[in-house]
Design an enzyme around this catalytic site. Sequence first.
Site, PDB file in Angstrom:
ATOM      1  N   LYS A  87      35.444  40.866  47.223  1.00 21.95           N
ATOM      2  CA  LYS A  87      36.798  40.724  46.687  1.00 21.95           C
ATOM      3  C   LYS A  87      36.735  40.617  45.166  1.00 21.95           C
ATOM      4  O   LYS A  87      36.034  39.767  44.615  1.00 21.95           O
ATOM      5  CB  LYS A  87      37.462  39.475  47.270  1.00 21.95           C
ATOM      6  CG  LYS A  87      38.907  39.309  46.813  1.00 21.95           C
ATOM      7  CD  LYS A  87      39.617  38.254  47.615  1.00 21.95           C
ATOM      8  CE  LYS A  87      39.503  36.871  47.045  1.00 21.95           C
ATOM      9  NZ  LYS A  87      40.262  36.648  45.809  1.00 21.95           N
ATOM     10  N   LYS A  93      47.088  40.539  43.601  1.00 21.62           N
ATOM     11  CA  LYS A  93      48.380  39.950  44.017  1.00 21.62           C
ATOM     12  C   LYS A  93      49.537  40.496  43.191  1.00 21.62           C
ATOM     13  O   LYS A  93      50.228  39.757  42.478  1.00 21.62           O
ATOM     14  CB  LYS A  93      48.307  38.422  43.927  1.00 21.62           C
ATOM     15  CG  LYS A  93      47.254  37.814  44.837  1.00 21.62           C
ATOM     16  CD  LYS A  93      47.330  36.298  44.856  1.00 21.62           C
ATOM     17  CE  LYS A  93      46.303  35.675  45.752  1.00 21.62           C
ATOM     18  NZ  LYS A  93      44.912  35.784  45.285  1.00 21.62           N
ATOM     19  N   ASP A 125      55.879  42.491  40.712  1.00 21.05           N
ATOM     20  CA  ASP A 125      56.557  42.984  39.509  1.00 21.05           C
ATOM     21  C   ASP A 125      57.721  43.847  39.958  1.00 21.05           C
ATOM     22  O   ASP A 125      58.002  43.918  41.158  1.00 21.05           O
ATOM     23  CB  ASP A 125      55.551  43.784  38.641  1.00 21.05           C
ATOM     24  CG  ASP A 125      55.868  43.689  37.146  1.00 21.05           C
ATOM     25  OD1 ASP A 125      57.057  43.819  36.792  1.00 21.05           O
ATOM     26  OD2 ASP A 125      54.936  43.483  36.350  1.00 21.05           O
ATOM     27  N   ARG A 170      35.619  27.207  54.933  1.00 21.56           N
ATOM     28  CA  ARG A 170      34.651  26.210  54.479  1.00 21.56           C
ATOM     29  C   ARG A 170      33.638  25.926  55.576  1.00 21.56           C
ATOM     30  O   ARG A 170      33.959  26.010  56.766  1.00 21.56           O
ATOM     31  CB  ARG A 170      35.382  24.887  54.134  1.00 21.56           C
ATOM     32  CG  ARG A 170      36.265  24.978  52.891  1.00 21.56           C
ATOM     33  CD  ARG A 170      35.410  25.169  51.650  1.00 21.56           C
ATOM     34  NE  ARG A 170      36.160  25.325  50.413  1.00 21.56           N
ATOM     35  CZ  ARG A 170      36.586  26.487  49.921  1.00 21.56           C
ATOM     36  NH1 ARG A 170      36.369  27.611  50.568  1.00 21.56           N
ATOM     37  NH2 ARG A 170      37.206  26.533  48.760  1.00 21.56           N
ATOM     38  N   ARG A 188      33.774  29.839  46.682  1.00 19.44           N
ATOM     39  CA  ARG A 188      32.963  28.761  46.114  1.00 19.44           C
ATOM     40  C   ARG A 188      31.844  28.228  47.005  1.00 19.44           C
ATOM     41  O   ARG A 188      30.762  27.939  46.479  1.00 19.44           O
ATOM     42  CB  ARG A 188      33.884  27.637  45.610  1.00 19.44           C
ATOM     43  CG  ARG A 188      34.583  28.045  44.317  1.00 19.44           C
ATOM     44  CD  ARG A 188      35.759  27.169  44.008  1.00 19.44           C
ATOM     45  NE  ARG A 188      36.865  27.405  44.931  1.00 19.44           N
ATOM     46  CZ  ARG A 188      38.029  26.766  44.876  1.00 19.44           C
ATOM     47  NH1 ARG A 188      38.232  25.865  43.944  1.00 19.44           N
ATOM     48  NH2 ARG A 188      38.994  27.061  45.728  1.00 19.44           N
TER      49      ARG A 188
HETATM   50  O1  C5P Z   1      36.511  29.599  46.527  1.00 16.32           O
HETATM   51  P1  C5P Z   1      37.397  29.819  47.694  1.00 16.32           P
HETATM   52  O2  C5P Z   1      36.630  30.047  48.984  1.00 16.32           O
HETATM   53  O3  C5P Z   1      38.480  28.766  47.843  1.00 16.32           O
HETATM   54  O4  C5P Z   1      38.124  31.213  47.373  1.00 16.32           O
HETATM   55  C1  C5P Z   1      39.262  31.647  48.019  1.00 16.32           C
HETATM   56  C2  C5P Z   1      39.673  32.965  47.466  1.00 16.32           C
HETATM   57  O5  C5P Z   1      40.796  33.422  48.219  1.00 16.32           O
HETATM   58  C3  C5P Z   1      40.113  32.925  46.009  1.00 16.32           C
HETATM   59  O6  C5P Z   1      39.626  34.109  45.407  1.00 16.32           O
HETATM   60  C4  C5P Z   1      41.631  32.932  46.069  1.00 16.32           C
HETATM   61  O7  C5P Z   1      42.187  33.639  44.991  1.00 16.32           O
HETATM   62  C5  C5P Z   1      41.878  33.701  47.361  1.00 16.32           C
HETATM   63  N1  C5P Z   1      43.165  33.461  48.024  1.00 16.32           N
HETATM   64  C6  C5P Z   1      43.597  32.201  48.435  1.00 16.32           C
HETATM   65  N2  C5P Z   1      44.825  32.067  49.034  1.00 16.32           N
HETATM   66  C7  C5P Z   1      45.580  33.148  49.265  1.00 16.32           C
HETATM   67  C8  C5P Z   1      45.133  34.422  48.874  1.00 16.32           C
HETATM   68  C9  C5P Z   1      43.903  34.541  48.265  1.00 16.32           C
HETATM   69  O8  C5P Z   1      42.884  31.219  48.261  1.00 16.32           O
HETATM   70  N3  C5P Z   1      46.736  33.015  49.903  1.00 16.32           N
END
Ligand code: C5P
Length: 238
Positions: free
Chosen positions: A51, A80, A83, A192, A222
């Site tokens: 991504k 995302k 516009d 997670r 993360r």
């Molecule tokens: O680090 P983490 O696992 O929280 O990353 C989640 C990813 O998913 C981030 O890149 C965030 O921008 C994306 N995301 C999100 N919620 C959404 C759409 C995308 O957390 N509704």
Amino acid sequence: MTRPLTPRQRRGSPKAAEPSTQKLILALDVDTFSKAKYFVNLLYPKIRIFKVGSQLFTGSGPKIIEFIHKKGAQVFLDLKFYDIPNTVANAVRQAARLEVKMLTLHISGGEQMLKEAVKAAKSEALRLKVKRPLLVGVTVLTSQEASREDILRLAKSGLSFGLDGVVCSAQEVKFLRENIKEKCIIVTPGIRPKTGSRDDQKRIATAPEALKAGSSFLVVGRPILEAKDPQEALKGLW
Ligand code: C5P
């Protein structure tokens, strides 16, 4: 001299990854091209979809997409879009030219914005004779609180305007699958491992929980990017 891969080769080599791994998308939420390259080199082909979000794309531009494609992997362009319809349609056309597998836009952008985006994706892909990008609508960000009824309403409206799927947290997936009749893609961030930090995500789940609930693709950032050993962290998700 090595020849660049054809689009078909890029979409998948015969040596397929584990089914669960094929559904995992690594969020390359890093600030430089070289860090992104490091994670792609380290984790492909265990991870086959990467991504690219606003941080990386703003910093490195389309060259990271070219790099991921040359490697043989696919791109989920998570900018995302939100516009006026004309601007979003033009951005979607650019994404189709980059041959990304999937891209995101905000469902709250409304009917005209979504319909023009869908039309742009189809016509540009047809013109270039490439596979069109899948259009996935953001319902509510997983860092925000929301009722599942609101998420369902947004998801249904996005799909009715022609989107291929929606993004939502694992906690709404089962509810959406039960209440949406048509086949659609559900992309789930907020994944997670069983133990560890939630970061700023409010609605989280483990990878097996999200898949069991009906997610099509899982997005994780993360827990892998910040791990001492990203390969071990990847294994630890299951
Ligand atoms: O680090 P983490 O696992 O929280 O990353 C989640 C990813 O998913 C981030 O890149 C965030 O921008 C994306 N995301 C999100 N919620 C959404 C759409 C995308 O957390 N509704």
